[in-house]
Design a protein around this motif. Sequence first.
Motif, PDB file in Angstrom:
ATOM      1  N   LYS A 185     -28.960  65.797  67.183  1.00 19.70           N
ATOM      2  CA  LYS A 185     -29.979  64.846  67.655  1.00 19.70           C
ATOM      3  C   LYS A 185     -30.223  63.725  66.651  1.00 19.70           C
ATOM      4  N   THR A 186     -29.792  63.954  65.397  1.00 20.22           N
ATOM      5  CA  THR A 186     -29.981  62.905  64.385  1.00 20.22           C
ATOM      6  C   THR A 186     -28.753  62.002  64.272  1.00 20.22           C
ATOM      7  N   GLN A 187     -27.687  62.363  64.991  1.00 20.51           N
ATOM      8  CA  GLN A 187     -26.485  61.521  64.916  1.00 20.51           C
ATOM      9  C   GLN A 187     -26.703  60.184  65.609  1.00 20.51           C
ATOM     10  N   GLU A 188     -26.005  59.188  65.088  1.00 19.42           N
ATOM     11  CA  GLU A 188     -26.138  57.849  65.668  1.00 19.42           C
ATOM     12  C   GLU A 188     -25.654  57.831  67.116  1.00 19.42           C
ATOM     13  N   LYS A 189     -24.564  58.591  67.368  1.00 17.24           N
ATOM     14  CA  LYS A 189     -23.981  58.643  68.701  1.00 17.24           C
ATOM     15  C   LYS A 189     -25.001  59.165  69.711  1.00 17.24           C
ATOM     16  N   PHE A 190     -25.748  60.180  69.273  1.00 15.92           N
ATOM     17  CA  PHE A 190     -26.767  60.780  70.140  1.00 15.92           C
ATOM     18  C   PHE A 190     -27.793  59.724  70.544  1.00 15.92           C
ATOM     19  N   GLY A 191     -28.205  58.925  69.546  1.00 20.48           N
ATOM     20  CA  GLY A 191     -29.163  57.861  69.819  1.00 20.48           C
ATOM     21  C   GLY A 191     -28.621  56.841  70.800  1.00 20.48           C
ATOM     22  N   GLU A 192     -27.328  56.541  70.670  1.00 21.49           N
ATOM     23  CA  GLU A 192     -26.724  55.565  71.594  1.00 21.49           C
ATOM     24  C   GLU A 192     -26.773  56.071  73.030  1.00 21.49           C
ATOM     25  N   TYR A 193     -26.463  57.362  73.197  1.00 25.21           N
ATOM     26  CA  TYR A 193     -26.484  57.938  74.548  1.00 25.21           C
ATOM     27  C   TYR A 193     -27.887  57.893  75.144  1.00 25.21           C
ATOM     28  N   THR A 194     -28.871  58.307  74.346  1.00 23.33           N
ATOM     29  CA  THR A 194     -30.232  58.326  74.901  1.00 23.33           C
ATOM     30  C   THR A 194     -30.694  56.895  75.201  1.00 23.33           C
ATOM     31  N   ARG A 195     -30.345  55.933  74.309  1.00 17.10           N
ATOM     32  CA  ARG A 195     -30.735  54.535  74.562  1.00 17.10           C
ATOM     33  C   ARG A 195     -30.123  54.037  75.860  1.00 17.10           C
ATOM     34  N   ARG A 196     -28.890  54.455  76.098  1.00 19.63           N
ATOM     35  CA  ARG A 196     -28.182  54.049  77.314  1.00 19.63           C
ATOM     36  C   ARG A 196     -28.965  54.500  78.558  1.00 19.63           C
ATOM     37  N   ILE A 197     -29.506  55.722  78.488  1.00 17.58           N
ATOM     38  CA  ILE A 197     -30.260  56.235  79.644  1.00 17.58           C
ATOM     39  C   ILE A 197     -31.609  55.522  79.753  1.00 17.58           C
ATOM     40  N   TYR A 198     -32.295  55.384  78.619  1.00 20.53           N
ATOM     41  CA  TYR A 198     -33.582  54.669  78.627  1.00 20.53           C
ATOM     42  C   TYR A 198     -33.414  53.289  79.252  1.00 20.53           C
ATOM     43  N   HIS A 199     -32.310  52.621  78.879  1.00 17.65           N
ATOM     44  CA  HIS A 199     -32.039  51.279  79.380  1.00 17.65           C
ATOM     45  C   HIS A 199     -31.895  51.305  80.907  1.00 17.65           C
ATOM     46  N   LEU A 200     -31.112  52.281  81.399  1.00 20.10           N
ATOM     47  CA  LEU A 200     -30.881  52.372  82.847  1.00 20.10           C
ATOM     48  C   LEU A 200     -32.178  52.642  83.602  1.00 20.10           C
ATOM     49  N   LEU A 201     -33.055  53.411  82.982  1.00 27.25           N
ATOM     50  CA  LEU A 201     -34.312  53.749  83.656  1.00 27.25           C
ATOM     51  C   LEU A 201     -35.380  52.696  83.400  1.00 27.25           C
ATOM     52  N   GLY A 202     -34.965  51.608  82.747  1.00 26.79           N
ATOM     53  CA  GLY A 202     -35.880  50.480  82.541  1.00 26.79           C
ATOM     54  C   GLY A 202     -37.042  50.814  81.635  1.00 26.79           C
TER      55      GLY A 202
END
Lengths: 263, 254
Positions: free
Chosen positions: B235-252
């Motif tokens: 959960k502290t990996q940068e990649k993990f953050g990218e994935y979650t940001r991607r979802i946050y972005h899609l959900l506006g």
Amino acid sequence: MIAPTIRSGERLVGDNLQRYTIAVLSHLALVAAWHFFIVLGKVPTFVMPSPYATLHALLVPNYRWIENISVTAIEIFGGYFLAIVVGIGIALLFSWFRVLEMTMMPLLVTLNMIPKVALGPLIIVWFSYGIGPNVAMAFAICFFPIVLTTARGLREVEPDLLDLVRTLKGSRWQIFTKIQLPGALPYIFSGMKVAAILAVAGAIVGEFLGSDRGLGYLMLQVQVTLDTAAMFMAVILITLLGMILYGFVLALERLLVVRDARI
Amino acid sequence: MSEPFIHLSGVRKIYRTRGVEMLAVSEATFDVGAGELVSLVGPSGCGKTTLLKILAGLHSHDAGTVRIGTRDQPFDPARDIGMVFQQPLLLKWRKVLDNVLLPAEILGLPLAASRERARDLLRLVGLQGSEEKFPYELSGGMQQRASIARALVHDPKLILMDEPFGALDALTREKMNLELLRIWQKAKKTILFVTHGITEAVFLGTRVIVLTAGPARMADNFRVDIPHPRTLDVKTQEKFGEYTRRIYHLLGME
């Protein structure tokens, strides 16, 4: 991991013993208070008998206690048992045939509004004197709570649980035997407990209205001679009959319903 | 990619109530490989539960195709689905072991063998020693473990989970996430995991499918390129953050 709630068996037994002791003591205290009220207040026996005088009434052979107790017991237990069989049976039919429930349930609710006591004179016309009409009265008065609670219990099924069984292509019978009926059991017992109290009232009212035997009948007989002690004894015996029935239902519930599910 | 275990193409579902039409699912097109753990994530009303029920055979769909099973791994809709819900839904009057046995009873599986299997599964989900307890003697997390064992008892090929940890407290939930990954790797099942927890979806999924609401449609479907076994460290990996940001972005939600 979170540990489950710890229940020490030993402490539970200790708690129960204490509870029962207190219950017995409070009953004895009531009898003692009754005794001293009569003695110190110099209350005449025909107004209110002492505990001793009440017990003494049991020795009057004319009152045929054994026979009268038996008759009342048969009326209470008979009416109650009949109400359980018919009540649960009807509720089961309701849950199997929705149309039946939709047409009959409103009717039952209306019929339930009839004060059953008002039917007394009619019941005597239909069934004449004797044990029969009093069984009918006990039945009529305790039948409805059993139907209503059982029907309700059979209706309360988690929709997700039904989905779970449906994904396994489970049959309606499996849903009924494995989920619906055991799930309804706590409701059935809550209805049976209410009904147990009502059955006693029903039988006694029946005896008041028209009867030639039973504890209620005896009370009317001794009222004429102002034998208050015998009336007290009759009331105590009726109460005891009710307690036996209620205790039996309670014991059955403990046996069949998991603690957490009891209502 | 070899033949997918689940294949959905253009699946659409419309609810009609009193003449009003409501689009519950649309444009649902995705494949799930055998043995994958796929997260379906999205807000309330995005149709994720409806999609799950279509896969479970509880709902019909109005358009598109749904195919489950392959030639090597044929799918029997009666016995190849295990369900886990938000509530454990254990039967109060049955002991834990007997609760786990419910699907085996309904399917009429041999009882002695199922009983053995149920004991093994209870050990797998960490409930050894609780077999003879009643549900009320277990905590919420333990009850949910039991319901996972119940979903596995008839050895189904597909496990459908509808927000199984949504009713648990945050700490228990994290713990259960780790447990689920462990169970999944041991049991080797295909799992569809519905959640509205974005980090949960990324942490668990080999793949994440994002659904959006108003109107309900499928918005994204991506592989989570983080190797298993995973620990909370990912959960502290940068990649993990990218994935979650991607979802946050899609959900506006940015």
